[in-house]
Design a protein around this motif. Sequence first.
Motif, PDB file in Angstrom:
ATOM      1  N   ARG A  66       0.890  -1.154   0.000  1.00  0.00           N
ATOM      2  CA  ARG A  66       0.000   0.000   0.000  1.00  0.00           C
ATOM      3  C   ARG A  66       0.924   1.198   0.000  1.00  0.00           C
ATOM      4  O   ARG A  66       1.862   1.255   0.790  1.00  0.00           O
ATOM      5  N   SER A  67       0.684   2.124  -0.915  1.00  0.00           N
ATOM      6  CA  SER A  67       1.585   3.272  -1.002  1.00  0.00           C
ATOM      7  C   SER A  67       0.850   4.554  -0.633  1.00  0.00           C
ATOM      8  O   SER A  67      -0.190   4.865  -1.208  1.00  0.00           O
ATOM      9  N   VAL A  68       1.375   5.261   0.357  1.00  0.00           N
ATOM     10  CA  VAL A  68       0.798   6.547   0.745  1.00  0.00           C
ATOM     11  C   VAL A  68       1.832   7.615   0.430  1.00  0.00           C
ATOM     12  O   VAL A  68       2.976   7.542   0.894  1.00  0.00           O
ATOM     13  N   VAL A  69       1.465   8.574  -0.398  1.00  0.00           N
ATOM     14  CA  VAL A  69       2.368   9.678  -0.723  1.00  0.00           C
ATOM     15  C   VAL A  69       1.702  10.968  -0.262  1.00  0.00           C
ATOM     16  O   VAL A  69       0.554  11.250  -0.626  1.00  0.00           O
ATOM     17  N   LEU A  70       2.392  11.716   0.581  1.00  0.00           N
ATOM     18  CA  LEU A  70       1.836  12.951   1.137  1.00  0.00           C
ATOM     19  C   LEU A  70       2.673  14.140   0.669  1.00  0.00           C
ATOM     20  O   LEU A  70       3.881  14.005   0.447  1.00  0.00           O
ATOM     21  N   PRO A  71       2.046  15.301   0.529  1.00  0.00           N
ATOM     22  CA  PRO A  71       2.799  16.479   0.068  1.00  0.00           C
ATOM     23  C   PRO A  71       3.836  16.945   1.093  1.00  0.00           C
ATOM     24  O   PRO A  71       3.710  16.655   2.290  1.00  0.00           O
ATOM     25  N   ALA A  72       4.845  17.647   0.620  1.00  0.00           N
ATOM     26  CA  ALA A  72       5.913  18.155   1.491  1.00  0.00           C
ATOM     27  C   ALA A  72       5.359  19.080   2.569  1.00  0.00           C
ATOM     28  O   ALA A  72       5.973  19.252   3.623  1.00  0.00           O
ATOM     29  N   SER A  73       4.180  19.655   2.334  1.00  0.00           N
ATOM     30  CA  SER A  73       3.585  20.603   3.288  1.00  0.00           C
ATOM     31  C   SER A  73       2.828  19.894   4.422  1.00  0.00           C
ATOM     32  O   SER A  73       2.281  20.561   5.303  1.00  0.00           O
ATOM     33  N   THR A  74       2.802  18.561   4.424  1.00  0.00           N
ATOM     34  CA  THR A  74       2.099  17.807   5.469  1.00  0.00           C
ATOM     35  C   THR A  74       2.591  18.213   6.862  1.00  0.00           C
ATOM     36  O   THR A  74       3.800  18.378   7.063  1.00  0.00           O
ATOM     37  N   THR A  75       1.653  18.361   7.803  1.00  0.00           N
ATOM     38  CA  THR A  75       2.048  18.710   9.176  1.00  0.00           C
ATOM     39  C   THR A  75       2.319  17.441   9.980  1.00  0.00           C
ATOM     40  O   THR A  75       1.920  16.344   9.578  1.00  0.00           O
TER      41      THR A  75
END
Length: 290
Positions: A66-75
């Motif tokens: 399962r791949s979760v990719v989050l933006p660099a701005s994630t807190t």
Amino acid sequence: MTAELMIGTDLAAEMVTNAAARAAKLRESTGIQPCLATVLVGDDPASATYVRMKQNRSKKAGIGSRSVVLPASTTTDELVAELTNLSNDPEVHGILLQHPVPSHIDERAAFEAINPAKDVDGVTMHAFAAMAFGEPGFRSCTPGGIMRLLEAYDVPIRGAHAVVIGRSPILGKPAGMLLLASDATVTYTHSRTTNLPEIVRTADIVVAAVGKANFVRGDWLKPGAVVVDAGYNEGNVGDVHFEEASEVARLITPVPGGVGPMTIALLLEQTVDAAEAQSETAVHPVAGLA
Ligand SMILES: NC(=O)C1=CN([C@@H]2O[C@H](COP(=O)(O)OP(=O)(O)OC[C@H]3O[C@@H](n4cnc5c(N)ncnc54)[C@H](OP(=O)(O)O)[C@@H]3O)[C@@H](O)[C@H]2O)C=CC1
Ligand SMILES: Nc1nc(=O)c2c([nH]1)NC[C@@H]1CN(c3ccc(C(=O)N[C@@H](CCC(=O)O)C(=O)O)cc3)C=[N+]21
């Protein structure tokens, strides 16, 4: 070139074959498909490559991903929430949060949101303590892979002086703890260390985990030293100047083909370990009906 190579490729392939067989057996007997979730924050292309590599290798071993990719701005809060969800998801058995995360995120808080039962990358305080105390548990994948490699090549660890260069939470720090638990005399070095070459010259075993290409030079090594190059820098170059070091060392890991494949093999092995352990505590779908 006088040093013998410590090759990880073949040993890693053997470990992956075993993990794949165990995954197949678990699927047949319980219907459970081992699944590794990877979490990547930001768009560093090198990190994306590692994550892809881990997924490809998982697939070949019959492990779901399962791949979760989050933006660099994630807190930090958002990342913690995501990891908490995965920790509570019964279909996910292992979780890997790719290090490093963007600097505004509290990486320790994020790692601690991983359920220790799913910490197949060995990054939680729970896993670290088990490594430090020499207790069983999930190993940090790269340090654990390094120990397997040293064992396979019969490198004497008890009483040896091991110098670890680097103290990151996923590599240098746990590598030193595993060596200590195996009775090495361990010296940690890092960016504030003075006289690094002199310290390295006293090492029987050197673990380079710096992230700087060709950083460790041949004249820093004691003749006959065992050199483990965990570095993996742009252009597939290690942290050790291979040509120089291989004239002085007794044993040395190549890059690629040394530590890298061992890391992924241990990750997959530990993912199957986690799935097996969780299958024993989960309510069996068929047994539940009986
Ligand atoms: N093969 C594999 O499976 C893996 C390979 N890697 C590779 O290993 C390397 C290190 O990775 P990682 O631990 O994540 O990196 P980090 O950047 O998190 O840590 C680097 C460490 O090196 C230390 N360091 C930096 N500069 C110097 C210096 N001049 N002298 C001595 N120490 C120094 C830092 O010290 P300080 O703490 O003082 O800042 C820090 O502890 C990278 O090349 C990475 O790609 C990483 C993970 C897995
Ligand atoms: N939480 C976390 N855990 C990690 O284990 C982790 C991480 N973060 N962040 C990034 C680094 C990097 N890393 C590598 C793994 C395998 C190879 C590897 O298999 N290399 C092959 C070459 C593969 C190829 O280039 O095709 C080799 O050395 O032979 C390299 C690098 C794990 N990391």
